[in-house]
Design an enzyme around this catalytic site. Structure first.
Site, PDB file in Angstrom:
ATOM      1  N   GLN A 182      -1.079   7.690  -3.975  1.00  0.00           N
ATOM      2  CA  GLN A 182      -0.799   7.146  -2.652  1.00  0.00           C
ATOM      3  C   GLN A 182      -1.219   8.162  -1.585  1.00  0.00           C
ATOM      4  O   GLN A 182      -1.222   9.366  -1.828  1.00  0.00           O
ATOM      5  CB  GLN A 182       0.700   6.825  -2.494  1.00  0.00           C
ATOM      6  CG  GLN A 182       1.215   5.797  -3.471  1.00  0.00           C
ATOM      7  CD  GLN A 182       1.694   6.413  -4.789  1.00  0.00           C
ATOM      8  OE1 GLN A 182       1.342   7.524  -5.145  1.00  0.00           O
ATOM      9  NE2 GLN A 182       2.483   5.666  -5.526  1.00  0.00           N
ATOM     10  N   PRO A 183      -1.566   7.688  -0.388  1.00  0.00           N
ATOM     11  CA  PRO A 183      -2.045   8.594   0.665  1.00  0.00           C
ATOM     12  C   PRO A 183      -1.134   9.796   0.925  1.00  0.00           C
ATOM     13  O   PRO A 183      -1.624  10.897   1.168  1.00  0.00           O
ATOM     14  CB  PRO A 183      -2.138   7.692   1.902  1.00  0.00           C
ATOM     15  CG  PRO A 183      -2.417   6.334   1.337  1.00  0.00           C
ATOM     16  CD  PRO A 183      -1.626   6.275   0.044  1.00  0.00           C
TER      17      PRO A 183
END
Length: 182
Positions: free
Chosen positions: A75-76
């Site tokens: 995930q970012p």
């Protein structure tokens, strides 16, 4: 008798000539990093894996080599950690979902951004196109082009198509990684 000899031989290798190597597995969320690591470590493939929050580590034993594999969240919010966990490892494995064409541009950006770090210079890179069992997947050549792998220098770079679900091409992955055991 040959089976017994093999077990004794493997035990001797692990006991007296054991080699441990560190491998970091990264890629965008839903690429199949955790599923791949589960299968490599001898567990069952599950379709409903929970997304990795932060990181997770498993050891994979092959003969006298133990692969200590770090599976980092994709995930970012976790991507800034990738570089730190890639420093000083024996190999970096970048996993891409080759059936989801919408993520390729972002995956390419993240990979090139990471590989431009001087702290990672020289560390071998293995790019795995996962989910080769799905329709509309990229071929290995298409993945090499889409990810612009020929632009990545200062290291050995290889690319394989795999399926964690079908356990396709996983022996080749392990053999490639074991080349870099010190």
């Amino acid at each position: 008798m040959a089976g017994l000899f093999r077990k004794v031989y493997d035990w001797l290798l692990r006991t007296f000539w054991a080699t441990e190597m560190d491998v970091t597995m990264i890629g965008l969320q839903n690429a199949g990093k955790t599923s791949l690591l589960r299968v490599l470590s001898g567990q069952e493939f599950t379709i409903d894996s929970i997304p990795t929050v932060g990181f997770n580590m498993k050891k994979v034993q092959r003969g006298h080599v133990t692969l200590k594999c770090w599976d980092l969240g994709g995930q970012p919010r976790f991507r800034p950690m990738w570089e730190r966990y890639c420093r000083g490892v024996d190999a970096i494995v970048f996993i891409v979902d080759i059936a989801d064409h919408s993520v390729l541009e972002q995956a390419k950006f993240e990979l090139h951004d990471l590989m431009n770090n001087q702290s990672l210079k020289g560390i071998p890179l293995l790019v795995l196109g996962n989910k080769s069992d799905l329709p509309d997947k990229l071929s290995v050549d298409e993945l090499i082009d889409a990810m612009e792998l020929k632009r990545i220098g200062n290291r050995e770079v290889s690319c394989y198509g795999i399926s964690a679900k079908e356990e396709t091409n996983l022996d080749a992955v392990v053999q490639w990684l074991m080349k870099f055991a010190r």
